[in-house]
Design an enzyme around this catalytic site. Structure first.
Site, PDB file in Angstrom:
ATOM      1  N   ASN A   5       0.817  -1.203   0.000  1.00 48.76           N
ATOM      2  CA  ASN A   5       0.000   0.000   0.000  1.00 48.76           C
ATOM      3  C   ASN A   5       0.866   1.277   0.000  1.00 48.76           C
ATOM      4  O   ASN A   5       2.017   1.238  -0.424  1.00 48.76           O
ATOM      5  CB  ASN A   5      -1.054  -0.018   1.113  1.00 48.76           C
ATOM      6  CG  ASN A   5      -2.326   0.663   0.618  1.00 48.76           C
ATOM      7  OD1 ASN A   5      -2.391   1.881   0.550  1.00 48.76           O
ATOM      8  ND2 ASN A   5      -3.308  -0.137   0.219  1.00 48.76           N
ATOM      9  N   ARG A   6       0.304   2.371   0.459  1.00 51.99           N
ATOM     10  CA  ARG A   6       0.923   3.667   0.169  1.00 51.99           C
ATOM     11  C   ARG A   6       1.841   4.184   1.275  1.00 51.99           C
ATOM     12  O   ARG A   6       1.604   3.939   2.457  1.00 51.99           O
ATOM     13  CB  ARG A   6      -0.175   4.708  -0.096  1.00 51.99           C
ATOM     14  CG  ARG A   6      -0.933   4.382  -1.373  1.00 51.99           C
ATOM     15  CD  ARG A   6      -2.153   5.229  -1.585  1.00 51.99           C
ATOM     16  NE  ARG A   6      -2.787   4.894  -2.859  1.00 51.99           N
ATOM     17  CZ  ARG A   6      -3.572   3.816  -3.048  1.00 51.99           C
ATOM     18  NH1 ARG A   6      -3.840   2.990  -2.049  1.00 51.99           N
ATOM     19  NH2 ARG A   6      -4.068   3.556  -4.237  1.00 51.99           N
TER      20      ARG A   6
ATOM     21  N   HIS B 249       2.817  -0.056  -3.098  1.00 52.03           N
ATOM     22  CA  HIS B 249       3.138  -1.476  -3.295  1.00 52.03           C
ATOM     23  C   HIS B 249       4.593  -1.729  -3.714  1.00 52.03           C
ATOM     24  O   HIS B 249       4.869  -2.544  -4.596  1.00 52.03           O
ATOM     25  CB  HIS B 249       2.191  -2.092  -4.324  1.00 52.03           C
ATOM     26  CG  HIS B 249       0.769  -2.231  -3.847  1.00 52.03           C
ATOM     27  ND1 HIS B 249       0.427  -2.407  -2.532  1.00 52.03           N
ATOM     28  CD2 HIS B 249      -0.414  -2.226  -4.542  1.00 52.03           C
ATOM     29  CE1 HIS B 249      -0.888  -2.510  -2.417  1.00 52.03           C
ATOM     30  NE2 HIS B 249      -1.425  -2.392  -3.603  1.00 52.03           N
TER      31      HIS B 249
ATOM     32  N   HIS C  58      -1.780  -9.968  -2.995  1.00 52.13           N
ATOM     33  CA  HIS C  58      -2.801  -9.175  -3.679  1.00 52.13           C
ATOM     34  C   HIS C  58      -3.718 -10.050  -4.538  1.00 52.13           C
ATOM     35  O   HIS C  58      -4.060  -9.683  -5.669  1.00 52.13           O
ATOM     36  CB  HIS C  58      -2.120  -8.099  -4.524  1.00 52.13           C
ATOM     37  CG  HIS C  58      -2.899  -6.839  -4.644  1.00 52.13           C
ATOM     38  ND1 HIS C  58      -4.155  -6.803  -5.201  1.00 52.13           N
ATOM     39  CD2 HIS C  58      -2.608  -5.570  -4.261  1.00 52.13           C
ATOM     40  CE1 HIS C  58      -4.583  -5.547  -5.174  1.00 52.13           C
ATOM     41  NE2 HIS C  58      -3.672  -4.786  -4.602  1.00 52.13           N
TER      42      HIS C  58
ATOM     43  N   TYR D   1      -6.952 -11.550  -6.121  1.00 48.26           N
ATOM     44  CA  TYR D   1      -8.321 -11.092  -6.407  1.00 48.26           C
ATOM     45  C   TYR D   1      -9.226 -12.310  -6.343  1.00 48.26           C
ATOM     46  O   TYR D   1      -9.167 -13.189  -7.219  1.00 48.26           O
ATOM     47  CB  TYR D   1      -8.399 -10.474  -7.808  1.00 48.26           C
ATOM     48  CG  TYR D   1      -7.769  -9.100  -7.926  1.00 48.26           C
ATOM     49  CD1 TYR D   1      -6.385  -8.938  -7.832  1.00 48.26           C
ATOM     50  CD2 TYR D   1      -8.543  -7.970  -8.151  1.00 48.26           C
ATOM     51  CE1 TYR D   1      -5.807  -7.680  -7.944  1.00 48.26           C
ATOM     52  CE2 TYR D   1      -7.972  -6.713  -8.273  1.00 48.26           C
ATOM     53  CZ  TYR D   1      -6.608  -6.580  -8.175  1.00 48.26           C
ATOM     54  OH  TYR D   1      -6.029  -5.341  -8.287  1.00 48.26           O
TER      55      TYR D   1
ATOM     56  N   ASP E 250     -11.818   0.415  -0.338  1.00 51.87           N
ATOM     57  CA  ASP E 250     -10.376   0.337  -0.568  1.00 51.87           C
ATOM     58  C   ASP E 250      -9.718   0.865   0.706  1.00 51.87           C
ATOM     59  O   ASP E 250      -9.025   1.878   0.687  1.00 51.87           O
ATOM     60  CB  ASP E 250      -9.994   1.179  -1.802  1.00 51.87           C
ATOM     61  CG  ASP E 250      -8.537   0.998  -2.206  1.00 51.87           C
ATOM     62  OD1 ASP E 250      -7.845   0.197  -1.561  1.00 51.87           O
ATOM     63  OD2 ASP E 250      -8.103   1.666  -3.162  1.00 51.87           O
TER      64      ASP E 250
ATOM     65  N   GLN F 201      -6.579  -4.810   4.075  1.00 51.82           N
ATOM     66  CA  GLN F 201      -7.109  -3.892   3.076  1.00 51.82           C
ATOM     67  C   GLN F 201      -8.236  -4.622   2.362  1.00 51.82           C
ATOM     68  O   GLN F 201      -8.018  -5.638   1.702  1.00 51.82           O
ATOM     69  CB  GLN F 201      -6.004  -3.505   2.071  1.00 51.82           C
ATOM     70  CG  GLN F 201      -6.396  -2.396   1.108  1.00 51.82           C
ATOM     71  CD  GLN F 201      -6.235  -1.003   1.721  1.00 51.82           C
ATOM     72  OE1 GLN F 201      -5.677  -0.854   2.819  1.00 51.82           O
ATOM     73  NE2 GLN F 201      -6.709   0.017   1.037  1.00 51.82           N
TER      74      GLN F 201
ATOM     75  N   GLU G 161      -6.300  -8.159   1.629  1.00 49.79           N
ATOM     76  CA  GLU G 161      -4.859  -7.954   1.761  1.00 49.79           C
ATOM     77  C   GLU G 161      -4.487  -7.757   3.228  1.00 49.79           C
ATOM     78  O   GLU G 161      -4.563  -6.648   3.753  1.00 49.79           O
ATOM     79  CB  GLU G 161      -4.434  -6.724   0.961  1.00 49.79           C
ATOM     80  CG  GLU G 161      -4.779  -6.784  -0.504  1.00 49.79           C
ATOM     81  CD  GLU G 161      -4.747  -5.402  -1.144  1.00 49.79           C
ATOM     82  OE1 GLU G 161      -3.675  -4.775  -1.166  1.00 49.79           O
ATOM     83  OE2 GLU G 161      -5.800  -4.928  -1.613  1.00 49.79           O
TER      84      GLU G 161
HETATM   85  C1  GAL Z   1      -4.804  -1.866  -3.536  1.00 53.11           C
HETATM   86  C2  GAL Z   1      -4.862  -0.395  -3.284  1.00 53.11           C
HETATM   87  C3  GAL Z   1      -5.698   0.202  -4.383  1.00 53.11           C
HETATM   88  C4  GAL Z   1      -5.079  -0.078  -5.732  1.00 53.11           C
HETATM   89  C5  GAL Z   1      -4.825  -1.571  -5.860  1.00 53.11           C
HETATM   90  C6  GAL Z   1      -4.048  -1.928  -7.105  1.00 53.11           C
HETATM   91  O1  GAL Z   1      -4.123  -2.511  -2.524  1.00 53.11           O
HETATM   92  O2  GAL Z   1      -5.364  -0.106  -2.010  1.00 53.11           O
HETATM   93  O3  GAL Z   1      -5.870   1.594  -4.185  1.00 53.11           O
HETATM   94  O4  GAL Z   1      -3.899   0.643  -5.876  1.00 53.11           O
HETATM   95  O5  GAL Z   1      -4.128  -2.060  -4.764  1.00 53.11           O
HETATM   96  O6  GAL Z   1      -4.710  -1.578  -8.259  1.00 53.11           O
END
Ligand code: GAL
Length: 346
Positions: free
Chosen positions: A80-81, A106, A176, A178, A248, A283, A310
């Site tokens: 994350n950020r 990331h 990450h 999905y 998110d 997340q 996440e």
């Molecule tokens: C998530 C993040 C989102 C986006 C995504 C990747 O973990 O919180 O904002 O960046 O990854 O597309």
């Protein structure tokens, strides 16, 4: 459990990518790439005993390289950020790669998701290793990592992360994946039921960066303490939802140590995924930025066709003293574990 390996393809710069299939005694299996320790497929039984792939991915290395979204990847050095891509540690300011608006996301422009990891196979697990050099994407210290995946006969997929560094640094690892328990590529995931054992979440600004405020979920669309569909409140008139174009957000998980933290289920297939982790946060990302694209086996993926669970330290913890620290001290042993267990309801 058995593991077999095949070549999957080559990266644009000629590195060979392999795909490992971990099959359990019931014939359920997980496919993993050494490119980014990526979970490529998770095929588990539905209520009728048929295998359903519940993990989004691509058929080729080129698509993994070309697309954004980090499908199935292991993320580091910091998930994350990190605000403005800067932080100060022991009085020294470090500047990281900025790759998401004004912020670092990331692990930067070349995160661990694009590394081809050294791999070894044991009878009951897959072991990936990598040494992230001092200065990579701006982070301090040579960080030695090991990532271990196993998939047992109870359809439990366990991800173990270990690391050690030769200087103080920051770390935050996640996966990450999905998930769509109706089946990858079957359309929206907003009808899945979700329960999260969290009483609060971290507020985000318009760039999805935490403000530092921890908000109780009570009375907000973020209240998943009892199961509800992902879609029920996703369009509510709520500034946090608007900032993320949906969910998110980092949820502040109850308890500590390895414990169950969330349950996702599909009424269509009867598949239930219970997440357990040692991590303090998760997340919950409803794939809002998953722009239309081609996925595995000719499927087309769209925004909100999946959900990412996440497990993590809180985003941007390095700028918020009220968040659990993401600092790893020199020679300290880092260990985190996450388990996704797949069962069915009849
Ligand atoms: C998530 C993040 C989102 C986006 C995504 C990747 O973990 O919180 O904002 O960046 O990854 O597309």
């Amino acid at each position: 459990m058995s593991i077999r390996v095949k070549e999957f393809g080559k990266t644009a710069d000629g590195r060979t990518v392999s795909i490992y299939r971990i099959t359990n005694a019931n014939g359920a299996y997980v496919d993993v790439l050494d490119y980014g320790c990526t979970l490529h497929s998770i095929c588990v039984p539905d209520k009728d005993g048929n295998l359903v792939d519940v993990c989004l991915g691509y058929d080729t290395v080129a698509e993994y390289e070309a697309n954004d979204g980090y499908l199935g990847a292991f993320i580091g050095r910091h998930a994350n950020r990190i605000g403005k891509g800067k932080f100060t540690l022991n009085g020294i300011e470090y500047t990281l790669a900025v790759n998401n608006g004004p912020n670092h996301l990331h692990g930067g422009k070349k995160g661990y998701d694009s590394v081809v990891w050294a791999t070894s196979v044991a009878s009951d697990r897959l072991l990936f290793s990598y040494t992230s050099p001092d200065g990579e994407e701006g982070y301090p210290g040579n960080l030695s990592l090991s990532v271990i995946y196993s998939f047992d006969d109870d359809n439990a997929l366990t991800l173990c992360y270990d690391a050690i560094c030769d200087s103080d640094t920051v770390v935050n690892f996640t996966n990450h994946c999905y998930f769509n328990l109706n089946g990858a590529g079957s359309g929206t995931a907003t009808d899945l039921l979700l329960q999260v054992h969290a009483d609060a979440f971290t507020e985000n600004d318009a760039d999805c960066l935490p403000t530092g405020n921890i908000i109780p979920v009570e009375g907000t669309p973020f209240d998943f303490r009892t199961p509800k569909t992902i879609g029920r409140d996703i369009e509510a008139d709520d500034q946090n939802l608007k900032n993320g174009s949906g969910y998110d957000h980092n949820f502040v998980l109850r308890g500590e140590g390895m414990r169950d933290v969330c349950v996702l289920s599909s009424e269509k297939t009867g598949i239930v995924c219970t997440t357990a982790t040692t991590q303090p946060g998760i997340q919950i990302y409803t794939a809002n930025f998953l722009t239309e694209r081609k996925g595995k086996g000719g499927a087309t993926y769209h925004s909100r066709d999946a959900i990412c669970l996440e497990t993590q330290h809180f985003p941007d913890a390095v700028h918020h003293d009220n968040f659990p620290s993401a600092i790893l001290k020199k020679d300290e042993e880092y260990h985190q574990e996450t388990r996704y267990t797949f069962t069915v309801t009849k």
